[in-house]
Design a protein around this motif. Structure first.
Motif, PDB file in Angstrom:
ATOM      1  N   PRO A  10      -5.820  -1.234 -20.025  1.00 47.55           N
ATOM      2  CA  PRO A  10      -6.324  -1.513 -18.756  1.00 47.55           C
ATOM      3  C   PRO A  10      -5.277  -1.457 -17.562  1.00 47.55           C
ATOM      4  O   PRO A  10      -4.220  -2.056 -18.135  1.00 47.55           O
ATOM      5  CB  PRO A  10      -7.061  -2.736 -19.009  1.00 47.55           C
ATOM      6  CG  PRO A  10      -6.413  -3.440 -20.103  1.00 47.55           C
ATOM      7  CD  PRO A  10      -6.177  -2.574 -21.154  1.00 47.55           C
ATOM      8  N   THR A  11      -5.775  -1.029 -16.600  1.00 40.95           N
ATOM      9  CA  THR A  11      -4.774  -0.953 -15.444  1.00 40.95           C
ATOM     10  C   THR A  11      -4.865  -2.498 -14.520  1.00 40.95           C
ATOM     11  O   THR A  11      -5.743  -2.818 -14.252  1.00 40.95           O
ATOM     12  CB  THR A  11      -4.923  -0.029 -14.546  1.00 40.95           C
ATOM     13  OG1 THR A  11      -4.752   1.320 -15.351  1.00 40.95           O
ATOM     14  CG2 THR A  11      -3.898   0.108 -13.346  1.00 40.95           C
ATOM     15  N   ALA A  12      -3.574  -3.068 -14.427  1.00 39.06           N
ATOM     16  CA  ALA A  12      -3.763  -4.373 -13.679  1.00 39.06           C
ATOM     17  C   ALA A  12      -4.113  -4.129 -12.245  1.00 39.06           C
ATOM     18  O   ALA A  12      -3.572  -3.198 -11.577  1.00 39.06           O
ATOM     19  CB  ALA A  12      -2.343  -4.958 -13.843  1.00 39.06           C
ATOM     20  N   VAL A  13      -4.938  -4.998 -11.814  1.00 37.81           N
ATOM     21  CA  VAL A  13      -5.247  -4.940 -10.250  1.00 37.81           C
ATOM     22  C   VAL A  13      -4.089  -5.237  -9.383  1.00 37.81           C
ATOM     23  O   VAL A  13      -3.428  -6.344  -9.719  1.00 37.81           O
ATOM     24  CB  VAL A  13      -6.624  -5.778  -9.942  1.00 37.81           C
ATOM     25  CG1 VAL A  13      -6.854  -5.726  -8.604  1.00 37.81           C
ATOM     26  CG2 VAL A  13      -7.940  -5.331 -10.904  1.00 37.81           C
ATOM     27  N   PRO A  14      -3.597  -4.475  -8.419  1.00 41.40           N
ATOM     28  CA  PRO A  14      -2.503  -4.763  -7.804  1.00 41.40           C
ATOM     29  C   PRO A  14      -2.744  -6.119  -6.947  1.00 41.40           C
ATOM     30  O   PRO A  14      -4.091  -6.502  -6.811  1.00 41.40           O
ATOM     31  CB  PRO A  14      -2.597  -3.594  -6.700  1.00 41.40           C
ATOM     32  CG  PRO A  14      -3.269  -2.606  -7.383  1.00 41.40           C
ATOM     33  CD  PRO A  14      -4.115  -2.973  -8.311  1.00 41.40           C
ATOM     34  N   PHE A  15      -1.982  -6.821  -6.785  1.00 40.23           N
ATOM     35  CA  PHE A  15      -2.110  -8.234  -6.109  1.00 40.23           C
ATOM     36  C   PHE A  15      -2.672  -8.210  -4.806  1.00 40.23           C
ATOM     37  O   PHE A  15      -3.553  -8.794  -4.345  1.00 40.23           O
ATOM     38  CB  PHE A  15      -0.746  -9.176  -6.049  1.00 40.23           C
ATOM     39  CG  PHE A  15      -1.056 -10.460  -5.505  1.00 40.23           C
ATOM     40  CD1 PHE A  15      -2.135 -11.118  -6.065  1.00 40.23           C
ATOM     41  CD2 PHE A  15      -0.309 -10.872  -4.711  1.00 40.23           C
ATOM     42  CE1 PHE A  15      -2.339 -12.460  -5.584  1.00 40.23           C
ATOM     43  CE2 PHE A  15      -0.405 -12.328  -4.370  1.00 40.23           C
ATOM     44  CZ  PHE A  15      -1.372 -13.087  -4.598  1.00 40.23           C
ATOM     45  N   GLN A  18      -6.357  -7.584  -5.191  1.00 41.52           N
ATOM     46  CA  GLN A  18      -6.848  -8.925  -5.847  1.00 41.52           C
ATOM     47  C   GLN A  18      -6.899 -10.057  -4.718  1.00 41.52           C
ATOM     48  O   GLN A  18      -7.722 -10.538  -4.429  1.00 41.52           O
ATOM     49  CB  GLN A  18      -5.994  -9.400  -6.800  1.00 41.52           C
ATOM     50  CG  GLN A  18      -6.324 -10.785  -7.201  1.00 41.52           C
ATOM     51  CD  GLN A  18      -5.187 -11.627  -8.346  1.00 41.52           C
ATOM     52  OE1 GLN A  18      -4.257 -10.780  -8.550  1.00 41.52           O
ATOM     53  NE2 GLN A  18      -5.695 -12.688  -8.622  1.00 41.52           N
ATOM     54  N   ASP A 189       2.217  -6.708  -3.706  1.00 41.96           N
ATOM     55  CA  ASP A 189       2.340  -6.246  -5.233  1.00 41.96           C
ATOM     56  C   ASP A 189       3.360  -6.633  -6.036  1.00 41.96           C
ATOM     57  O   ASP A 189       3.317  -6.797  -7.192  1.00 41.96           O
ATOM     58  CB  ASP A 189       2.141  -4.828  -5.220  1.00 41.96           C
ATOM     59  CG  ASP A 189       0.429  -4.402  -4.612  1.00 41.96           C
ATOM     60  OD1 ASP A 189      -0.361  -5.356  -4.454  1.00 41.96           O
ATOM     61  OD2 ASP A 189       0.380  -3.170  -4.290  1.00 41.96           O
ATOM     62  N   ASP A 194       3.310 -15.388 -11.404  1.00 40.60           N
ATOM     63  CA  ASP A 194       2.411 -14.960 -12.558  1.00 40.60           C
ATOM     64  C   ASP A 194       1.076 -14.995 -12.235  1.00 40.60           C
ATOM     65  O   ASP A 194       0.850 -15.266 -11.250  1.00 40.60           O
ATOM     66  CB  ASP A 194       2.794 -15.938 -13.826  1.00 40.60           C
ATOM     67  CG  ASP A 194       2.453 -17.291 -13.398  1.00 40.60           C
ATOM     68  OD1 ASP A 194       1.939 -17.647 -12.718  1.00 40.60           O
ATOM     69  OD2 ASP A 194       3.012 -18.023 -14.213  1.00 40.60           O
ATOM     70  N   GLY A 195       0.396 -14.492 -13.157  1.00 41.52           N
ATOM     71  CA  GLY A 195      -1.342 -14.628 -12.902  1.00 41.52           C
ATOM     72  C   GLY A 195      -1.881 -15.717 -12.268  1.00 41.52           C
ATOM     73  O   GLY A 195      -2.456 -15.735 -11.352  1.00 41.52           O
ATOM     74  N   ARG A 198      -0.656 -16.211  -8.818  1.00 40.39           N
ATOM     75  CA  ARG A 198      -1.590 -15.315  -8.010  1.00 40.39           C
ATOM     76  C   ARG A 198      -2.873 -15.540  -7.584  1.00 40.39           C
ATOM     77  O   ARG A 198      -3.274 -15.579  -6.652  1.00 40.39           O
ATOM     78  CB  ARG A 198      -1.400 -13.896  -8.417  1.00 40.39           C
ATOM     79  CG  ARG A 198       0.216 -13.320  -8.690  1.00 40.39           C
ATOM     80  CD  ARG A 198       0.127 -11.899  -9.092  1.00 40.39           C
ATOM     81  NE  ARG A 198       1.489 -11.386  -8.913  1.00 40.39           N
ATOM     82  CZ  ARG A 198       1.656 -10.002  -8.836  1.00 40.39           C
ATOM     83  NH1 ARG A 198       0.828  -9.116  -8.854  1.00 40.39           N
ATOM     84  NH2 ARG A 198       3.011  -9.722  -8.638  1.00 40.39           N
TER      85      ARG A 198
END
Length: 226
Positions: A10-15, A18, A189, A194-195, A198
């Protein structure tokens, strides 16, 4: 029997995506507020536009007053861009809107403005990620929807195009706003967080829009005769 190909990761959603999507509902509520709708519809008059500009003065003093201290911070530092600064333009607009009178000694923040500016100063002091959230909601909004406010004010109240009264919305040192906004999103981005951090920053964006909505509510209840 040959093995099935592995599913793509899965491709991480750009910040930048988000942060926009997380705060979309609050953003929509702020920009469609009764105050802004009536102001841009011409119902409230230039006195309301002046009051709004006055309140922005306090918010941007809070934002830009922390800039020098945060310029070297690894999280907030990449967003400190002098070409964005608005306090000087706001001062010039207020000189014009007050007819040259000394507004600096008499200007007072509304209660919602005071809470808004206090929150900006709090995160600027204690939490650079939170400062980025407020920086993002203000400056990218100025470069985007702020241009609608400028052009409408010019038409409604006869301000010179990109002149005194609406200089807050004119970014003379940004030659290509679209490219600047792309670069700003690239910096989001790449933010070193970290997650969970964010998510926390994105939640602060929601709070920033809520504070802006509260400011509009205070403005709507004001007396625009002065």
């Amino acid at each position: 029997m040959s093995a099935l190909p592995a599913a793509p990761a899965p491709t991480a959603v750009p910040f930048s995506v988000q942060i926009r999507e997380t705060s979309q509902a609050q953003h929509t509520q702020a920009e469609s507020s009764a105050f802004m709708s009536r102001l841009l519809g011409g119902e409230l008059g230039v006195a309301a536009f002046r009051r709004y500009t006055e309140q922005l003065w306090f918010v941007y003093r809070a934002l830009e007053g922390a800039a020098d201290r945060l310029a070297g911070d690894p999280v907030a530092g990449p967003f400190i861009r002098r070409e964005l600064f608005r306090s000087g333009a706001l001062g010039r607009d207020l000189d014009h809107l007050h007819g040259g009178a000394d507004w600096r000694t008499s200007l007072r923040p509304l209660p919602a403005t005071e809470r808004y500016a206090a929150r900006v100063m709090e995160v600027a002091r204690d939490w650079p990620g939170g400062y980025v959230a407020h920086h993002y909601t203000r400056y990218l909004g100025d470069l985007s929807g702020g241009q609608v406010i400028r052009s409408t004010a010019e038409k409604l109240w006869g301000f010179e195009r990109k002149g005194d009264g609406v200089r807050f919305y004119v970014f003379e040192d940004i030659a290509n706003p679209a490219a600047f906004k792309r670069d700003y999103r690239d910096r989001l981005d790449a933010i070193p967080a970290d997650g969970p951090e964010r998510l926390r920053i994105a939640d602060e964006c929601k709070r920033a829009f809520d504070l802006n909505t509260a400011l509009f509510e205070d403005l709507l209840s004001g007396d625009f005769s002065r």
